[in-house]
Design an enzyme around this catalytic site. Structure first.
Site, PDB file in Angstrom:
ATOM      1  N   LYS A 232       0.729  -1.251  -0.039  1.00 33.07           N
ATOM      2  CA  LYS A 232       0.114  -0.036  -0.083  1.00 33.07           C
ATOM      3  C   LYS A 232       0.793   1.410   0.053  1.00 33.07           C
ATOM      4  CE  LYS A 232      -4.185  -2.177   1.100  1.00 33.07           C
ATOM      5  NZ  LYS A 232      -3.671  -3.560   0.782  1.00 33.07           N
TER       6      LYS A 232
HETATM    7  C1  LIG Z   1      -4.237  -4.672   0.094  1.00 28.23           C
HETATM    8  C2  LIG Z   1      -3.366  -5.877  -0.019  1.00 28.23           C
HETATM    9  C3  LIG Z   1      -3.596  -6.871  -0.933  1.00 28.23           C
HETATM   10  C4  LIG Z   1      -4.884  -6.542  -2.034  1.00 28.23           C
HETATM   11  O1  LIG Z   1      -4.526  -5.758  -3.160  1.00 28.23           O
HETATM   12  P1  LIG Z   1      -5.623  -5.284  -4.001  1.00 28.23           P
HETATM   13  O2  LIG Z   1      -5.459  -3.985  -4.700  1.00 28.23           O
HETATM   14  O3  LIG Z   1      -6.895  -4.809  -3.002  1.00 28.23           O
HETATM   15  O4  LIG Z   1      -6.311  -6.323  -4.603  1.00 28.23           O
HETATM   16  C5  LIG Z   1      -2.885  -7.901  -0.934  1.00 28.23           C
HETATM   17  N1  LIG Z   1      -1.630  -8.082  -0.333  1.00 28.23           N
HETATM   18  C6  LIG Z   1      -1.522  -6.983   0.889  1.00 28.23           C
HETATM   19  C7  LIG Z   1      -0.502  -7.423   2.004  1.00 28.23           C
HETATM   20  C8  LIG Z   1      -2.441  -5.964   1.116  1.00 28.23           C
HETATM   21  O5  LIG Z   1      -2.036  -4.923   1.991  1.00 28.23           O
END
Ligand SMILES: *Cc1c(COP(=O)(O)O)cnc(C)c1O
Length: 497
Positions: free
Chosen positions: A113
């Protein structure tokens, strides 16, 4: 370039309007009206660039109402090397043969993120100057863990912004809780909610849409905005790393210019994999995008059958950031794949809101399947995959990445399609020490959080990210807890109104 809405394709807004507004007024998501094209020459030129230069090259095409100076300021601030534990920002690491891992977790909070939430505050404040005449932006976040911390780190001490994060009191991991309650910065606040994530989320939504609260904020020259993953300002930064990974593979001589690659993405809200789709549409030679899910496999079923059905059991897994039954960003894919048919998108999303399901035509799902494949993975396979990859290749996977690696292995077995592949790695294994340590040692763990970090380091030798190590000595700044009924008062209190 202009942006329109998935639910009303007459709408035209600029990039900065789309970013400040977050969501279109009739509930649709903003999408670019046309997709810029990069030919192989342009991709080749990007090979010799730093991540920051690659980011500017891609973002420039989408943020056409930003000046070059503004873009430089945003991108250089977001991806400053002292904030990342790798000077490549998002390095592509070869594990074995054609299997490569794109490590997206070298940012300040050790989850992918950060790739978007380090940039979003810059994009938002520059956009607000253009469209919201100098108002202070108040970011409200309800989080189940990773988003809250990444948003706090991104917005901390950013001028003309404040950020308030609410999390369910018993709904986040010990490491995630400590990451948030020790948060530094003059413009941040964190509060636990007596309730679950859905309670926090709906309370935040109610505050967002409460006219009285909005009016009171406006009097103080403030406005709400959102940092969640339907904001275009969170999606667009993610397109960059697909180009960057392709350039890394060229640099490492694993592919030649023009060769196609496959991409595998551990998926929750469908944002990360959708960014890969935009990269492909822009001309990046991606053959197949493989969508990997954990036991919450609503997307696997949809991509295999064309029927989306969220009326099913919800599993709490060891990859919590993928525990999701409504993948919001799928709406954008449906819009593009249906030839910008916003009335179809309306119909489908109404079906989802009213009955929790919808089904697309055979023609549409077959079109989607030309680009997307999908698979899912149960909890036992997650553990086995972590252990096997560590024992055989010496590479330590976190639980989310392990889902993707297992789905990749199944995909190769089923299709024989073993061309050079990039698998997105979305979190540091140390963010989920307990699950990873249990998988590697085969023993249930009872140590406290920091002892498990040390133990995982002793067993595997993998580096512990400095930001997680440092948490141990930080003091807790926020221990507010409130009932969901009192959240709006808490917002006023935290804003000193
Ligand atoms: C948010 C997140 C995801 C999922 O990503 P999306 O863009 O919502 O599909 C996968 N792995 C981790 C560690 C995340 O924080």
């Amino acid at each position: 370039m202009f942006y329109t809405s998935t639910r009303n394709n007459e709408i035209r807004v600029t990039a900065s309007q789309a970013i400040v507004q977050g969501i279109s007024e009739e509930g649709g998501l903003f999408v670019p009206c046309e997709i810029p094209h990069f030919d192989l020459d342009k991709i080749s030129q990007m090979t010799n660039m730093s991540y920051i230069q690659r980011a500017k090259t891609v973002l420039k095409e989408f943020l056409t109402d930003f000046t070059q100076d503004e873009l430089d300021y945003c991108v250089q601030g977001a991806y400053a090397s002292e904030k990342f534990s790798s000077e490549k920002i998002a390095p592509t690491v070869n594990v074995k043969g054609n299997k490569n891992i794109l490590e997206l977790w070298h940012g300040p909070t050790c989850a992918f993120k950060d790739m978007a939430l380090q940039l979003l505050p810059y994009l938002m404040t520059v956009s607000a100057k253009k469209t919201a005449d100098g108002k202070t932006i108040v970011i409200l976040v309800a989080t189940s863990g990773d988003t809250g911390k990444a948003a706090l780190e991104g917005f901390k001490n950013v001028k003309d912004t404040k950020i308030l994060v609410f999390y369910p009191v018993d709904g986040v991991s010990p490491m995630q809780k400590l990451q948030m309650t020790t948060q530094e910065g003059d413009n941040v606040a964190v509060c636990a909610i007596n309730g679950n994530f859905d309670d926090a989320q709906s309370a935040v939504k109610q505050i967002f849409t409460n006219d009285e609260i909005k009016a009171e904020l406006a009097q103080k020259n403030m406005m709400f905005s959102s940092a969640n993953s339907i904001n275009w300002g969170r999606l667009v930064p993610q397109i960059v790393y697909y180009f960057s990974a392709y350039c890394d593979l060229l640099e490492q001589k694993r592919i030649e210019l023009g060769d196609e690659i496959n991409v595998v993405v551990p998926t929750g809200n469908f944002g990360n994999i959708l960014a890969g789709y935009y990269a492909k549409k822009m001309g990046l030679p991606i053959k197949t995008l493989v969508c990997a899910s954990n036991s919450n496999n609503v997307l696997t079923d949809f991509l295999k059958s064309g029927k989306y059905d969220k009326n099913r059991k919800f599993y709490t897994t060891t990859s919590p950031s993928m525990d999701i039954l409504i993948s919001s960003n799928l709406e954008r894919l449906l819009y593009h794949m249906s030839g910008c048919d916003s009335s179809l998108v309306n119909e489908l999303m109404n079906g989802l809101a009213e009955k929790g399901e919808y089904e697309v035509s055979v023609k549409l799902i077959e079109e989607i399947q030309k680009t997307f494949d999908a698979g899912c993975c149960d909890e036992q396979s997650v553990n086995d995959t972590i252990k096997q990859n560590f024992d055989e290749n010496g590479y330590l996977l976190d639980t989310h990445t392990a889902v993707a690696v297992k789905v990749y292995e199944d995909y190769v077995k089923q299709t024989g399609d073993d061309i050079v592949t990039v698998i997105d790695s979305t979190a540091s294994p140390y963010k989920f020490s307990k699950s990873v340590l249990t998988a590697v040692t085969g023993k249930e763990q009872t140590l406290d959080e920091f002892d498990m970090v040390d133990e995982l380091n002793a067993v595997t030798g993998a580096d512990v990210p400095a930001s997680l190590k440092a948490l141990k000595n930080k003091s807790v700044r926020f221990n507010n807890v409130c009932d969901k009924e009192n959240m709006s008062e808490m917002v006023f209190k935290l804003l000193n109104l």
